[in-house]
Design a protein around this motif. Structure first.
Motif, PDB file in Angstrom:
ATOM      1  N   LEU A  56       5.931 -10.426  15.482  1.00  0.00           N
ATOM      2  CA  LEU A  56       5.463  -9.470  14.483  1.00  0.00           C
ATOM      3  C   LEU A  56       5.313 -10.093  13.102  1.00  0.00           C
ATOM      4  N   ALA A  57       6.083 -11.127  12.854  1.00  0.00           N
ATOM      5  CA  ALA A  57       5.998 -11.781  11.546  1.00  0.00           C
ATOM      6  C   ALA A  57       4.966 -12.911  11.553  1.00  0.00           C
ATOM      7  N   SER A  58       4.335 -13.130  12.703  1.00  0.00           N
ATOM      8  CA  SER A  58       3.423 -14.279  12.809  1.00  0.00           C
ATOM      9  C   SER A  58       2.124 -14.052  12.056  1.00  0.00           C
ATOM     10  N   GLY A  59       1.847 -12.817  11.722  1.00  0.00           N
ATOM     11  CA  GLY A  59       0.606 -12.542  11.023  1.00  0.00           C
ATOM     12  C   GLY A  59      -0.563 -12.357  11.966  1.00  0.00           C
ATOM     13  N   ARG A  60      -0.327 -12.594  13.256  1.00  0.00           N
ATOM     14  CA  ARG A  60      -1.386 -12.422  14.241  1.00  0.00           C
ATOM     15  C   ARG A  60      -1.317 -11.012  14.798  1.00  0.00           C
ATOM     16  N   GLU A  61      -2.460 -10.409  14.964  1.00  0.00           N
ATOM     17  CA  GLU A  61      -2.468  -9.039  15.451  1.00  0.00           C
ATOM     18  C   GLU A  61      -1.839  -8.979  16.837  1.00  0.00           C
ATOM     19  N   ALA A  62      -0.958  -8.020  17.012  1.00  0.00           N
ATOM     20  CA  ALA A  62      -0.235  -7.930  18.280  1.00  0.00           C
ATOM     21  C   ALA A  62      -0.286  -6.510  18.809  1.00  0.00           C
ATOM     22  N   SER A  63      -0.459  -6.384  20.098  1.00  0.00           N
ATOM     23  CA  SER A  63      -0.362  -5.068  20.713  1.00  0.00           C
ATOM     24  C   SER A  63       0.801  -5.071  21.689  1.00  0.00           C
TER      25      SER A  63
END
Lengths: 265, 221
Positions: free
Chosen positions: A76-83
């Protein structure tokens, strides 16, 4: 030395490479050879397959829950959109005790409470998405997780100053995250306030002047975050942050005692 | 004085919630493909399959639970960031994952000099000693472990020693030569021989958890 003998040497290096056991000079030599050798590439794949079996030789170890939580927080902190899938399990709301247990188990605690709280915030980022009990509806849940992600993003930023705010008993009840003139608060134990009151966070200068930084409500006993606060231009040289409870929904000119929490920069 | 109340509108990582996802019936490659598309649930499904093996390996190498946790976390976040690096034509996903875990754990143990000094040769070799199986072990995992241990036992002692010191101890070939008072060239030869023998003995064993993955493409070569 024949061509065959020469290649046996690289086959030995391939085994060492697969085991991550080569000396730097051998590693360099092997990598240079590997670039053009399908035979060694195939040997490496075979070694890797055999070693993957060897990985199962130790007794199985149950990973601590904090490992998955850390991975979730990192995602979640990676900055990549996650579902993520809809949570279907009947999980309990985030409890402070759970967070503290996790925090206690974390190596971050070794570095002190500051990072412990930071880790706790990271945990909530992970839990937020999965935790159906935390919020009444999913939109709020997603929004909560996003705010936590933002707070963690700040925590991971080296330019962010992290100030724990301690209550009367000495326990950390909030952490101020200050980056430039922006401030977020990770709340960790301030009591829920009623509609007639508001919490105000103040910046105190070395001369004792106090200026309000932001007003906020506490709506849950669990971990929460308040962001989007800005230090006023007049708030410079802050040596301490204070939290008070005030009547109404805005900050008075000066704080009303008692100070509920404070932390030195 | 009226202050703007915090809105909490900023987000470092946009989070969407997908519904009805079902990962159980999907093989590893399908899950990896979903991870490349940003499916965090697929990453979690892969963790459910292999997190335990990765953690067990890392803990064996590092001894320290927290360091092991850090290594495995880093591995799965690498998968999250860069799952497209996995090349299914070169082997099973679990092979790639465990290889990454091994590398990270060994890198870590080499950084932690004090930790390494505590380790003895015997500790690195302990894997052939069977403890009572945990009741919650998956059957396939238990069988695999026993089989691998049996294979290790059948290796000639010096080959087993070279392999386990490298793989579980994180020692380089030269360090092993020093530890065992053996010429470096002999250590290299023993490692290769041990690897080959182990591969022959383990051929045909699936590398995937619970049959979740199609057969290793290398077995068809």
């Amino acid at each position: 030395m024949t061509r065959h003998d020469e290649h046996v040497r690289f086959e030995e290096l391939a085994a060492g490479h697969a085991l991550h056991a080569l000396e730097p000079e051998d590693e360099q030599l092997f990598r240079a050879h590997l670039a053009g050798c399908a035979r060694c590439e195939r040997a490496l794949d075979e070694h890797a397959g055999a070693l993957a079996h060897l990985a199962y030789a130790p007794d199985a170890a149950e990973p601590p829950p904090s490992l998955l939580e850390g991975i979730r927080a990192g995602v979640l902190a990676s900055g990549r959109e996650a579902s993520f899938p809809s949570p279907v399990v009947e999980e309990q709301p985030v409890q402070l005790d759970d967070v503290r247990r996790w925090r206690d188990a974390s190596r971050l605690r070794r570095a002190g409470t500051l990072t412990g709280i930071a880790a706790a915030a990271a945990l909530v980022v992970g839990l937020g998405v999965w935790n159906i009990g935390l919020q009444q509806d999913r939109d709020a849940q997603v929004e909560f997780s996003a705010r936590m992600a933002a707070a963690v993003s700040q925590l991971l930023d080296e330019e962010t100053e992290t100030v724990p705010l301690r209550g009367e008993s000495g326990e950390v009840v909030a952490v101020a995250l200050v980056r430039g003139d922006e401030m977020s608060l990770v709340l960790d134990g301030l009591p829920v306030n009623d509609a007639a009151t508001t919490y105000v966070v103040w910046g105190e200068s070395s001369l004792g002047d106090k200026r309000a930084v932001g007003a906020f409500d506490v709506t849950t006993d669990g971990l929460d975050v308040r962001d989007g606060m800005r230090l006023q231009a007049s708030v410079t040289d802050v040596t301490r942050y204070l939290v008070t409870m005030e009547q109404g929904d805005s900050a008075p000119a000066i704080p009303t005692l008692p100070v509920l929490a404070a932390g030195t920069v | 004085m009226t202050l703007p109340r915090p809105t909490g509108a900023t987000a470092a990582a946009p989070v969407a919630v997908s519904r009805g996802a079902d990962y159980e019936g999907q093989d590893d490659r399908a899950l990896v493909a979903r991870v490349t598309e940003g499916d965090g649930g697929a990453l979690e499904a892969l963790y459910a399959r292999y997190g335990r093996a990765c953690y067990g390996l890392a803990r064996r190498i590092l001894i320290d639970e927290q360091l092991a946790q850090d290594a495995v976390q880093e591995v799965f976040l690498t998968v999250w960031r860069d799952a497209s690096r996995f090349d299914a034509s070169r082997g099973a996903f679990s092979t790639w994952l465990l290889s990454m875990t091994h590398h990270k754990a060994v890198d870590s143990v080499r950084r932690e000099e004090n930790l390494r000094k505590r380790r003895t040769t015997d500790e690195a070799l302990e894997v052939t000693e069977s403890d009572a199986p945990r009741v919650d072990d998956a059957v396939w995992s238990l069988l695999r472990r026993e089989r691998v241990r049996e294979v290790l036992k059948t290796l000639p002692g010096p080959q087993r020693e070279a392999l386990t010191l490298a793989y579980f101890g994180g020692y380089t070939q030269r360090e092993i030569a020093g530890l065992t008072s053996t010429p470096l060239g002999t250590v290299k030869t023993r490692m290769l021989a041990g690897m080959r023998r182990m591969k022959e003995s383990l051929d045909g064993m699936s590398n995937a958890a619970g049959g979740q993955e199609p057969p290793d493409p290398r077995s068809a070569r």
